[in-house]
Design a protein around this motif. Sequence first.
Motif, PDB file in Angstrom:
ATOM      1  N   THR A 119       1.034  -1.095  -0.078  1.00 31.34           N
ATOM      2  CA  THR A 119       0.069   0.033  -0.049  1.00 31.34           C
ATOM      3  C   THR A 119       0.920   1.382  -0.002  1.00 31.34           C
ATOM      4  O   THR A 119       0.688   2.240  -0.747  1.00 31.34           O
ATOM      5  N   ALA A 120       1.865   1.273   0.844  1.00 29.04           N
ATOM      6  CA  ALA A 120       2.809   2.413   0.891  1.00 29.04           C
ATOM      7  C   ALA A 120       3.551   2.770  -0.487  1.00 29.04           C
ATOM      8  O   ALA A 120       3.636   3.721  -1.028  1.00 29.04           O
ATOM      9  N   LEU A 121       3.736   1.268  -1.291  1.00 31.37           N
ATOM     10  CA  LEU A 121       4.348   1.664  -2.395  1.00 31.37           C
ATOM     11  C   LEU A 121       3.430   2.386  -3.488  1.00 31.37           C
ATOM     12  O   LEU A 121       3.882   2.963  -4.545  1.00 31.37           O
ATOM     13  N   THR A 122       2.178   1.897  -3.427  1.00 34.80           N
ATOM     14  CA  THR A 122       1.285   2.255  -4.315  1.00 34.80           C
ATOM     15  C   THR A 122       0.943   3.834  -4.018  1.00 34.80           C
ATOM     16  O   THR A 122       1.180   4.770  -4.908  1.00 34.80           O
ATOM     17  N   VAL A 134      10.879   4.125   0.992  1.00 35.09           N
ATOM     18  CA  VAL A 134       9.105   4.771   1.201  1.00 35.09           C
ATOM     19  C   VAL A 134       9.166   4.593   2.880  1.00 35.09           C
ATOM     20  O   VAL A 134       9.568   3.605   3.341  1.00 35.09           O
ATOM     21  N   LYS A 135       8.976   5.995   3.311  1.00 33.63           N
ATOM     22  CA  LYS A 135       8.573   5.956   4.886  1.00 33.63           C
ATOM     23  C   LYS A 135       7.003   6.006   4.943  1.00 33.63           C
ATOM     24  O   LYS A 135       6.379   7.099   4.196  1.00 33.63           O
ATOM     25  N   TYR A 136       6.589   5.065   5.858  1.00 35.81           N
ATOM     26  CA  TYR A 136       5.111   5.234   6.059  1.00 35.81           C
ATOM     27  C   TYR A 136       4.995   4.678   7.727  1.00 35.81           C
ATOM     28  O   TYR A 136       5.748   4.407   8.267  1.00 35.81           O
ATOM     29  N   ARG A 137       3.678   4.750   7.966  1.00 38.01           N
ATOM     30  CA  ARG A 137       3.221   4.586   9.247  1.00 38.01           C
ATOM     31  C   ARG A 137       1.809   4.126   9.406  1.00 38.01           C
ATOM     32  O   ARG A 137       1.079   4.260   8.572  1.00 38.01           O
TER      33      ARG A 137
END
Length: 322
Positions: free
Chosen positions: A257-260, A279-282
């Motif tokens: 999902t973060a890549l999308t 990619v940095k996500y949380r």
Amino acid sequence: MSSAFKPVITQAGITAVFNATNSGLEANIVAVALGDQSWSPTSAATKLKQEKRRIPVGNGNKLSPNQIHITAIEDGQQEAYWVREVGFYLEDGTLLAVWSHPSQPLAYKAPGVDLLLAFDVALSALPSDSINVIGNGTVNLSPATTAKLGVVRFATDTDAKAGAVNNEVVTPKGVRVHGDARYARVSHRHPWNEIDSKPSTYPPSGHRHTWTQIDSKPKTFPPSSHSHDDRYIRLTEVPRAVYVDVRTTGNTATGSTALTWALAIHPNSGFNNNDHLVVKYRNRYVRGTGNGSAWWTDEYTTTFIKAGSWRSIATSTNGFWG
């Protein structure tokens, strides 16, 4: 002065009007007589008790089929007197109507001072449209209309604000009062409770902007001179690597999902094989503490490499309360 009253119609005046209408004519009022004796007129009167001056009608017009407006000027230089009786004379010398009051004078004529007279005379005892007024044009104090010059009354602030009367004029102050009561000023404020259709969240969870509402659009895409905000840090090493921070995009615990989200910001077509995308996500959620619950945040940093398709090669995570 302007006086609205009902004079006594004389029997001689009725006869003169009858004769004129039988001949297909109107009876014409041409003069106003003024006297200084008080009395109670009757229809048998043929003249004033003590006439002081007879003056020609200055101007006049019909206000309605049974009401006429008459203006005249008493400009005599003789001695002063109180006007206690008034007579209206037809062009043949007949006294049509007379007014007087046993104790109340109508006006005061001072020597050397013109006395302006204006009467709205009700003639309900006579047939409609049987009386005409012939004046010499010296003065016109009849009420003004949208089609005729004349005397006007200034509207009060209350009348100006209501905007309902049609026979008064408005001062600049009255225009301001009327406008303030109806129209918004160029610079004005509204309390929060007067604003309709407010969204429940800001920005609203679902909203759109038209192209014309977007400011500072570049003329070319990508602009010939442009930069990226702090979500983009381009690395100079080979192979090329791009850092994308999508923590403000939403909550997710999955790298796919973060890549999308990251590719929606930095399109896939801009990468070659062996390029890296960091990619940095949380994922933020409520978690039990053993003594209630509180917000917990898991932060992830995943490195993807492009080898035909994107593949995850490393992930680090960090968790904290808040």
